[in-house]
Design a protein around this motif. Structure first.
Motif, PDB file in Angstrom:
ATOM      1  N   SER A  46       0.846  -1.182   0.000  1.00  0.00           N
ATOM      2  CA  SER A  46       0.000   0.000   0.000  1.00  0.00           C
ATOM      3  C   SER A  46       0.889   1.243   0.000  1.00  0.00           C
ATOM      4  CB  SER A  46      -0.888  -0.004   1.240  1.00  0.00           C
ATOM      5  OG  SER A  46      -1.741   1.100   1.218  1.00  0.00           O
ATOM      6  N   PHE A  47       0.484   2.245  -0.757  1.00  0.00           N
ATOM      7  CA  PHE A  47       1.246   3.478  -0.893  1.00  0.00           C
ATOM      8  C   PHE A  47       0.294   4.650  -0.719  1.00  0.00           C
ATOM      9  CE2 PHE A  47       2.893   0.120  -3.516  1.00  0.00           C
ATOM     10  CZ  PHE A  47       4.250   0.114  -3.254  1.00  0.00           C
ATOM     11  N   SER A  48       0.737   5.693  -0.019  1.00  0.00           N
ATOM     12  CA  SER A  48      -0.118   6.878   0.120  1.00  0.00           C
ATOM     13  C   SER A  48       0.735   8.121   0.313  1.00  0.00           C
ATOM     14  CB  SER A  48      -1.096   6.717   1.282  1.00  0.00           C
ATOM     15  OG  SER A  48      -0.400   6.530   2.484  1.00  0.00           O
ATOM     16  N   ASP A  49       0.342   9.168  -0.374  1.00  0.00           N
ATOM     17  CA  ASP A  49       0.989  10.471  -0.252  1.00  0.00           C
ATOM     18  C   ASP A  49       0.026  11.423   0.432  1.00  0.00           C
ATOM     19  OD1 ASP A  49       3.617  10.307  -1.456  1.00  0.00           O
ATOM     20  OD2 ASP A  49       2.596   9.933  -3.366  1.00  0.00           O
ATOM     21  N   VAL A  55      -1.322  17.273  -9.084  1.00  0.00           N
ATOM     22  CA  VAL A  55      -0.685  18.033 -10.160  1.00  0.00           C
ATOM     23  C   VAL A  55       0.805  17.699 -10.229  1.00  0.00           C
ATOM     24  CG1 VAL A  55      -0.117  20.365 -10.951  1.00  0.00           C
ATOM     25  CG2 VAL A  55      -2.370  19.887 -10.011  1.00  0.00           C
ATOM     26  N   LEU A  56       1.390  17.375  -9.069  1.00  0.00           N
ATOM     27  CA  LEU A  56       2.812  17.048  -9.020  1.00  0.00           C
ATOM     28  C   LEU A  56       3.050  15.668  -9.611  1.00  0.00           C
ATOM     29  CD1 LEU A  56       3.541  18.191  -5.350  1.00  0.00           C
ATOM     30  CD2 LEU A  56       4.024  19.455  -7.460  1.00  0.00           C
ATOM     31  N   ARG A  57       3.974  15.576 -10.519  1.00  0.00           N
ATOM     32  CA  ARG A  57       4.295  14.274 -11.110  1.00  0.00           C
ATOM     33  C   ARG A  57       5.235  13.458 -10.235  1.00  0.00           C
ATOM     34  NH1 ARG A  57       4.716  14.835 -17.598  1.00  0.00           N
ATOM     35  NH2 ARG A  57       2.640  15.705 -17.872  1.00  0.00           N
ATOM     36  N   SER A  58       5.967  14.140  -9.390  1.00  0.00           N
ATOM     37  CA  SER A  58       6.899  13.447  -8.507  1.00  0.00           C
ATOM     38  C   SER A  58       6.394  13.544  -7.076  1.00  0.00           C
ATOM     39  CB  SER A  58       8.296  14.070  -8.622  1.00  0.00           C
ATOM     40  OG  SER A  58       9.198  13.381  -7.789  1.00  0.00           O
ATOM     41  N   ARG A  59       5.909  12.408  -6.577  1.00  0.00           N
ATOM     42  CA  ARG A  59       5.446  12.309  -5.197  1.00  0.00           C
ATOM     43  C   ARG A  59       6.152  11.103  -4.589  1.00  0.00           C
ATOM     44  NH1 ARG A  59       0.790  13.281  -8.400  1.00  0.00           N
ATOM     45  NH2 ARG A  59       0.108  11.130  -8.287  1.00  0.00           N
ATOM     46  N   PRO A  60       6.624  11.219  -3.354  1.00  0.00           N
ATOM     47  CA  PRO A  60       7.452  10.147  -2.771  1.00  0.00           C
ATOM     48  C   PRO A  60       6.854   8.741  -2.883  1.00  0.00           C
ATOM     49  CG  PRO A  60       7.417  12.036  -1.313  1.00  0.00           C
ATOM     50  CD  PRO A  60       6.438  12.327  -2.411  1.00  0.00           C
ATOM     51  N   GLU A  61       5.636   8.558  -2.462  1.00  0.00           N
ATOM     52  CA  GLU A  61       5.040   7.214  -2.480  1.00  0.00           C
ATOM     53  C   GLU A  61       4.637   6.782  -3.887  1.00  0.00           C
ATOM     54  OE1 GLU A  61       4.418   4.791   0.373  1.00  0.00           O
ATOM     55  OE2 GLU A  61       6.253   5.969   0.488  1.00  0.00           O
ATOM     56  N   LEU A  62       4.261   7.717  -4.725  1.00  0.00           N
ATOM     57  CA  LEU A  62       3.984   7.381  -6.126  1.00  0.00           C
ATOM     58  C   LEU A  62       5.261   6.871  -6.776  1.00  0.00           C
ATOM     59  CD1 LEU A  62       2.160   7.313  -8.632  1.00  0.00           C
ATOM     60  CD2 LEU A  62       2.862   9.671  -9.059  1.00  0.00           C
ATOM     61  N   ASN A  63       6.368   7.557  -6.533  1.00  0.00           N
ATOM     62  CA  ASN A  63       7.656   7.127  -7.084  1.00  0.00           C
ATOM     63  C   ASN A  63       8.043   5.750  -6.552  1.00  0.00           C
ATOM     64  OD1 ASN A  63       7.751   9.594  -8.370  1.00  0.00           O
ATOM     65  ND2 ASN A  63       9.127  10.513  -6.886  1.00  0.00           N
TER      66      ASN A  63
END
Length: 70
Positions: A46-49, A55-63
């Motif tokens: 599971s990942f969550s920011d 709008v941000l393409r770079s998010r810690p958990e998305l990455n």
């Protein structure tokens, strides 16, 4: 045999009754978990920011999730 899945949630729009970003993400994860249980999915991660705009393409958990999927 259960199907496997991962979850990703982030702060999105304010949900009625959910006053802060953490509650919004928890609400999303609870909805995803309920759907998964009803449809035979087993979560493997599971990942969550919290506090990051979509709008941000770079998010810690998305990455982290994208790396996990490679």
């Amino acid at each position: 045999m259960k199907r496997t899945a991962i979850t990703y949630a982030r702060k999105s729009i304010k949900v009625r009754g959910q006053e802060n970003e953490r509650d919004s993400v928890l609400y999303q994860l609870n909805r995803i978990n309920r759907y998964a249980e009803e449809n035979g999915y087993e979560f493997i991660d599971s990942f969550s920011d919290i506090g990051y705009s979509g709008v941000l393409r770079s998010r810690p958990e998305l990455n982290r999730m994208l790396e996990f999927l490679k």
